[in-house]
Scaffold this motif. Structure first.
Motif, PDB file in Angstrom:
ATOM      1  N   GLU A 197      -7.977   0.467   6.627  1.00 37.94           N
ATOM      2  CA  GLU A 197      -7.755  -0.027   8.000  1.00 37.94           C
ATOM      3  C   GLU A 197      -8.358  -1.428   8.178  1.00 37.94           C
ATOM      4  O   GLU A 197      -8.030  -2.139   9.107  1.00 37.94           O
ATOM      5  CB  GLU A 197      -8.353   0.945   9.018  1.00 37.94           C
ATOM      6  N   ASN A 273      -2.668   3.906   2.439  1.00 39.16           N
ATOM      7  CA  ASN A 273      -1.683   3.157   3.209  1.00 39.16           C
ATOM      8  C   ASN A 273      -1.780   1.656   2.969  1.00 39.16           C
ATOM      9  O   ASN A 273      -2.723   1.163   2.375  1.00 39.16           O
ATOM     10  CB  ASN A 273      -1.901   3.445   4.695  1.00 39.16           C
ATOM     11  N   TRP A 277      -1.423  -1.950   8.333  1.00 39.21           N
ATOM     12  CA  TRP A 277      -0.382  -0.923   8.394  1.00 39.21           C
ATOM     13  C   TRP A 277       1.010  -1.551   8.490  1.00 39.21           C
ATOM     14  O   TRP A 277       1.939  -1.113   7.837  1.00 39.21           O
ATOM     15  CB  TRP A 277      -0.535  -0.061   9.655  1.00 39.21           C
ATOM     16  N   ASP A 318       0.764   4.249   8.105  1.00 43.41           N
ATOM     17  CA  ASP A 318      -0.503   4.828   7.639  1.00 43.41           C
ATOM     18  C   ASP A 318      -0.276   6.155   6.916  1.00 43.41           C
ATOM     19  O   ASP A 318      -1.076   7.075   6.979  1.00 43.41           O
ATOM     20  CB  ASP A 318      -1.500   5.002   8.807  1.00 43.41           C
ATOM     21  N   THR A 320      -0.708   7.770   3.974  1.00 45.53           N
ATOM     22  CA  THR A 320      -1.407   7.752   2.693  1.00 45.53           C
ATOM     23  C   THR A 320      -0.927   8.874   1.777  1.00 45.53           C
ATOM     24  O   THR A 320      -0.430   9.908   2.225  1.00 45.53           O
ATOM     25  CB  THR A 320      -2.909   7.954   2.908  1.00 45.53           C
ATOM     26  N   LYS A 345       0.245  12.758   3.954  1.00 42.74           N
ATOM     27  CA  LYS A 345       0.378  12.559   5.392  1.00 42.74           C
ATOM     28  C   LYS A 345       1.823  12.537   5.861  1.00 42.74           C
ATOM     29  O   LYS A 345       2.118  12.925   6.982  1.00 42.74           O
ATOM     30  CB  LYS A 345      -0.274  11.229   5.780  1.00 42.74           C
ATOM     31  N   GLN A 597      -7.904   8.641   8.311  1.00 43.70           N
ATOM     32  CA  GLN A 597      -8.079   7.559   7.343  1.00 43.70           C
ATOM     33  C   GLN A 597      -6.749   6.934   6.990  1.00 43.70           C
ATOM     34  O   GLN A 597      -5.746   7.558   7.088  1.00 43.70           O
ATOM     35  CB  GLN A 597      -8.728   8.110   6.080  1.00 43.70           C
TER      36      GLN A 597
END
Ligand code: CA
Length: 597
Positions: A197, A273, A277, A318, A320, A345, A597
């Motif tokens: 991030e 990710n 993003w 995002d 991942t 995810k 995360q």
């Protein structure tokens, strides 16, 4: 008995006593054979295949109702941090990590405190960063305890005393932190980075377990192409990026998943990710952006890549692929396959050939998935029209927390099922039209995450007709919240599924049980067989056996009153009062939203 024989007998007794007291070493053989060893829990996922499966069966479906508290230990984990560690057990001692990387050792029979080591991480710099001062555990090897730390170092401490032996810095970037449990493979400590991030450049590396010296490093995204690439895999990867991605880092951190197949001698890691993003900022002319959101297989001696599989090409949500992976041998279409399974995810459950990376099968394991309509023959997602955000916001499922996050899933070779702690979610991605990179803050390229007061995120005006959704989203079931799915990886469908709210890590056992939170279920049917009030907090269950007694141990996660609870049949210790349920968000002293995360 003659004097001589008596002496010899006494000597033999002494020798046998010596053998009995000889501590069992956690060496390459012990780790390789960990799957067969129910007495101990030697590595994060119980074994190199990361099954989170205990072969113990003293506690089973017929007697689990008799589980009672054997002992409990108040961790006194430092404030401001959730506990996500999966504790390890070796030679009657339990090891783990608490908030802010405080390492601990306690007696696994009694909970009696043995030692504690605090790396004294500076605690004032973390508040604007994803995803909190957590750590998922430690590794044991040759008399040492290893851990990756939030300050970008890896430490080895003496298993007996907690005294630090070496501490190696693996990054000078203050935005790169280490939260995953390290693993030890063939005498090397494998460590991955966190913090995508912050738009950092992800990597994983191998350190010599004895000296702490770095042996190799695999960068997951290419750097500046005008400079030589650090390793040849990056030359290919760079062809899938556009613009000046390296200036912001690129992402692709390795913050959780690892597994190892000793027969194939392949180490598997999952990557995170994109950073930011928003792919429009990161790689403005598009591209798959290798090796983001991928599963990578490398040779552990050299770090050389053997294959990769990208779950979310050109990630912008995002999504991942750092979620825990499990290795198993499955019979698929009449053929025995060595597979790697992951529920990342993005909401699809993947079964890959772990020798070649070939896609065998995949299907959605959430009911609500709107960003894609399915997977093609090679496992590449077929994106739904309108799933990507441009200059307007879009709402898709899953959201950034993912269909499955850090909590380990487990696999029972008896039922053949994978027990997934999943989540039905929806998220709105709003592009930051005023994006400027600010070190030390989240840099997602969306309005998500803290920005400095003088650089606020600026999103597009909210449309009158509501925020757009991908085509077909109106037909997706309207479901939300946590679930526990018993997933058949051969058929790619549920055997059973329960709505759980806060779920948390699962453990399966040869007693035909699945543990999650303070609950035990029949692994075949999902029938709830045991429950104890732990204040509704997610916990990481493990099991081990000492002196002929099987224990189920759980480390509860709350920021306050985090505890190890250890249960056995007919345990009769007094349960401490349950901690108060989490207060509403924003209330004083309330824990933050669950880590993403
Ligand atoms: Ca992330």
């Amino acid at each position: 008995m003659s004097r001589g024989v008596k002496f010899a007998a006494l000597a033999l007794v002494a020798v046998l006593a010596g053998i009995a007291q000889q501590p069992k070493k956690v060496d390459n053989d012990a780790l390789r054979n960990a799957a067969k060893n129910g007495d101990e829990w030697l590595t994060y996922g119980h074994d190199y295949a990361e099954t989170h499966f205990s072969p113990l069966q003293q506690i089973d479906t017929t007697n689990v109702k008799r589980l009672g508290l054997a002992w409990t230990w108040a961790t006194e984990s430092p404030a401001g941090a959730n506990v996500e560690t999966t504790p390890l057990v070796s030679n009657g001692v339990m090891y783990g990590s608490l908030g802010w990387n405080v390492l601990f050792a306690i007696d696994a029979r009694t909970g009696k405190y043995k030692w504690r080591w605090d790396p004294e991480i500076p605690r004032d710099k973390m508040q604007n960063r994803c995803c909190g001062p957590v750590n998922r555990g430690v590794a044991l090897y040759n008399g040492r305890v290893y851990a990756g730390l939030l300050d970008g170092t890896v430490v080895a401490v003496d298993q007996e005393t907690g005294r630090p032996l070496w501490r190696t810095r693996v990054t000078n970037d203050p935005d790169l932190i280490l939260t995953s449990a390290v693993r030890v493979v063939k005498g090397k400590v494998i460590v991955g980075s966190s913090g995508a991030e912050q738009a950092v450049r992800g990597f994983f590396a191998a350190l010599d377990a004895e000296s702490g010296k770095e042996v190799w490093r695999f960068w997951t995204v290419p750097g500046d192409p005008s400079k030589p690439f650090e390793h040849p895999e990056l030359k290919e990867a760079a062809k899938t990026w556009t613009g000046e991605w390296w200036k912001l880092g690129g992402g692709g951190t390795v913050w959780d998943a690892m597994a190892y197949d000793p027969d194939a001698d392949l180490l598997y890691v999952g990557t995170g990710n994109g950073g930011p993003w928003n792919r429009n900022i990161r790689s403005p002319q598009g591209g798959d952006n290798l090796y983001l959101s991928s599963i990578i297989a490398v040779k552990p001696d050299t770090g050389k890549m053997v294959w990769y599989f990208q779950t979310t090409p050109g990630d912008t949500w995002d999504y991942t692929a750092t979620q825990p992976m499990i290795l198993a041998d499955l019979t698929i279409n009449g053929r025995s396959r060595k597979v790697l399974m992951q529920a990342p995810k993005n909401g699809f459950f993947y079964v890959l050939d772990r020798l070649t990376g070939e896609f065998i099968s995949g299907d959605k394991f959430v009911k609500r998935l709107t960003w894609a309509t399915g997977l093609d023959k090679k496992g590449r997602p077929i994106e739904a029209e309108g799933a990507r955000y441009g200059t307007a916001a879009v709402t898709v499922s899953p959201g950034a927390g993912g269909a499955h996050n850090w909590a380990p899933m487990s696999f029972s070779p008896i039922t053949g099922l994978v027990y997934i702690p999943g989540n039905e979610s929806t998220g709105t991605y709003t592009p930051d039209l005023n994006f400027k990179f600010v070190p030390g803050y989240t840099n997602t390229g969306t309005t998500t995450g803290p920005r400095p007061p003088d650089r606020p995120a600026v999103g597009p005006p909210k449309p009158e007709g509501g925020i757009a959704q991908p085509a077909g989203a109106e037909n997706a079931p309207d479901v939300r919240g946590g679930f526990l799915a018993a997933w058949d990886p051969v058929m790619q469908k549920d055997r059973w599924r329960l709505t759980t709210g806060v779920g948390g890590p699962t453990m399966a056992t040869a007693g035909n049980l699945v543990f999650q939170g303070g609950k035990a279920y029949n692994a075949e049917t999902g029938e709830k067989l045991w429950e104890i009030d732990l204040g509704g907090n997610a916990v990481t269950p493990i099991s081990y056996m000492l002196d002929g007694k099987q224990y189920i141990s759980m480390l509860a996660r709350p920021q306050q009153n985090s505890r190890v609870f250890t249960f056995a049949l007919d345990g009769n210790a007094q349960m401490p009062p349950a901690p108060p349920p989490p207060a509403g968000r924003g209330a004083k002293g309330a824990p933050p939203a669950p880590a993403k995360q």
